[in-house]
Design an enzyme around this catalytic site. Structure first.
Site, PDB file in Angstrom:
ATOM      1  N   HIS A  18      -6.785  -3.115  -4.944  1.00  0.00           N
ATOM      2  CA  HIS A  18      -6.052  -2.373  -6.157  1.00  0.00           C
ATOM      3  C   HIS A  18      -6.183  -2.825  -7.507  1.00  0.00           C
ATOM      4  O   HIS A  18      -6.382  -3.921  -7.663  1.00  0.00           O
ATOM      5  CB  HIS A  18      -4.441  -2.182  -5.572  1.00  0.00           C
ATOM      6  CG  HIS A  18      -4.182  -1.455  -4.482  1.00  0.00           C
ATOM      7  ND1 HIS A  18      -4.366  -1.825  -3.170  1.00  0.00           N
ATOM      8  CD2 HIS A  18      -3.771  -0.070  -4.266  1.00  0.00           C
ATOM      9  CE1 HIS A  18      -4.038  -0.917  -2.397  1.00  0.00           C
ATOM     10  NE2 HIS A  18      -3.745   0.274  -3.004  1.00  0.00           N
TER      11      HIS A  18
ATOM     12  N   LYS B  68      -0.570  -4.029  -9.737  1.00  0.00           N
ATOM     13  CA  LYS B  68       0.081  -3.618  -8.341  1.00  0.00           C
ATOM     14  C   LYS B  68       0.667  -5.018  -7.851  1.00  0.00           C
ATOM     15  O   LYS B  68      -0.232  -6.060  -7.810  1.00  0.00           O
ATOM     16  CB  LYS B  68      -0.911  -3.163  -7.343  1.00  0.00           C
ATOM     17  CG  LYS B  68       0.143  -2.691  -6.122  1.00  0.00           C
ATOM     18  CD  LYS B  68      -0.884  -1.952  -5.046  1.00  0.00           C
ATOM     19  CE  LYS B  68      -0.099  -1.739  -3.656  1.00  0.00           C
ATOM     20  NZ  LYS B  68       1.093  -0.967  -3.916  1.00  0.00           N
TER      21      LYS B  68
END
Ligand SMILES: NC(=O)c1ccc[n+]([C@@H]2O[C@H](COP(=O)([O-])OP(=O)(O)OC[C@H]3O[C@@H](n4cnc5c(N)ncnc54)[C@H](OP(=O)(O)O)[C@@H]3O)[C@@H](O)[C@H]2O)c1
Length: 238
Positions: free
Chosen positions: A135, A139
């Site tokens: 990600h 995040k």
């Protein structure tokens, strides 16, 4: 046909902004409230008379916001990471006690739903499995809720054919780097071969069909459940 009244929590965030733009263009929906961290969510929800709530705020807040939505008589679609199975069970009991429904969708993407179904099938035949989730570097939580959900599904599918495997882990490796969005690889290894299932979310558009299907699903749902597949598989409303 009247438009479905939606309140969006997290409307100033990346996913919330995308949801608002999507729903503003769709004649089936009317966005009646847009809340951010500066708003008192319960006040917004009580004033909005929303039928459904799209919740995309910050990891760990999804369950509390779903409860506030149900208390206000609205049906939540929770996209925020980190709602636990215990919280889903509590919300289910609470929703049923009020004659309402809702859904926790750890991932709204149709491609990811299909990947998880394929992973369940593979797990029935190949037991050694590890997951790599990648990600963007903003995040905060790791492993991702989606990867944890894939691991849970793989363990359950594997245990159904081999009960002795129930205690075996499905390790998850997390990568956080600029340039990434949301990606997942599920690797099944057996002597002499490797099966890799991979999904890449390339833009927020990946979540559009799930947002629409999920909101339509919760509008008629009874009880609070988990998984966007319920919405994709639900018969289309007339
Ligand atoms: N299920 C899926 O398919 C999917 C896909 C993408 C993302 N997500 C999840 O969705 C969530 C949001 O992602 P994002 O990328 O949009 O995050 P983001 O850009 O950081 O936006 C977060 C939003 O939540 C609001 N917020 C933060 N704290 C709050 C609080 N205490 N009360 C009310 N609102 C609050 C923020 O308001 P301010 O602007 O005022 O700070 C902002 O509107 C994350 O948990 C992410 O993992 C899920």
């Amino acid at each position: 046909m009247s438009r479905l009244r939606v309140a969006v929590l997290g409307a100033s965030g990346r996913l919330g902004r995308f949801a608002c733009e999507l729903l503003d263009r769709d004649p089936d929906f009317e966005v009646v409230a847009r809340a951010s961290s500066r708003d008192d969510v319960s006040v917004v929800l009580r004033g909005a008379r929303a039928e459904v709530v799209f919740e995309s705020t910050a990891a760990g807040l999804g369950a509390a916001h779903a409860r506030l939505a149900l208390e206000a008589g609205a049906r939540p679609l929770v996209a925020t990471s980190g709602v636990t199975p215990e919280e889903v069970a509590d919300l289910d009991a609470f929703a049923r006690s009020r004659g309402l429904g809702g859904l926790y969708a750890p991932n709204l993407s149709r491609g990811m739903w299909l990947l998880q179904r394929m992973a369940e099938e593979a797990a029935r035949h190949v037991s050694a499995c590890e997951i790599v989730e990648l990600h963007h570097d903003r995040k905060r939580d790791a492993p991702s809720g989606t990867a944890a959900d894939t691991a849970r599904r793989v363990r359950a599918a594997r245990a159904a054919v081999d009960p002795a495997s129930a205690s075996r882990d499905v390790p998850i490796h997390s990568v956080r780097l600029p340039g990434l969005l949301a990606h997942q690889e599920v690797l099944f290894g057996s002597p002499g071969e490797l099966l890799t299932l991979r999904h890449d979310a390339l833009s927020a558009e990946a979540y559009g069909p799930g947002i629409r299907a999920g909101l339509r699903y919760v509008a008629a749902a009874s009880g609070f459940r988990i998984g966007i597949g319920l919405a994709f598989e639900a018969p289309a409303s007339p």
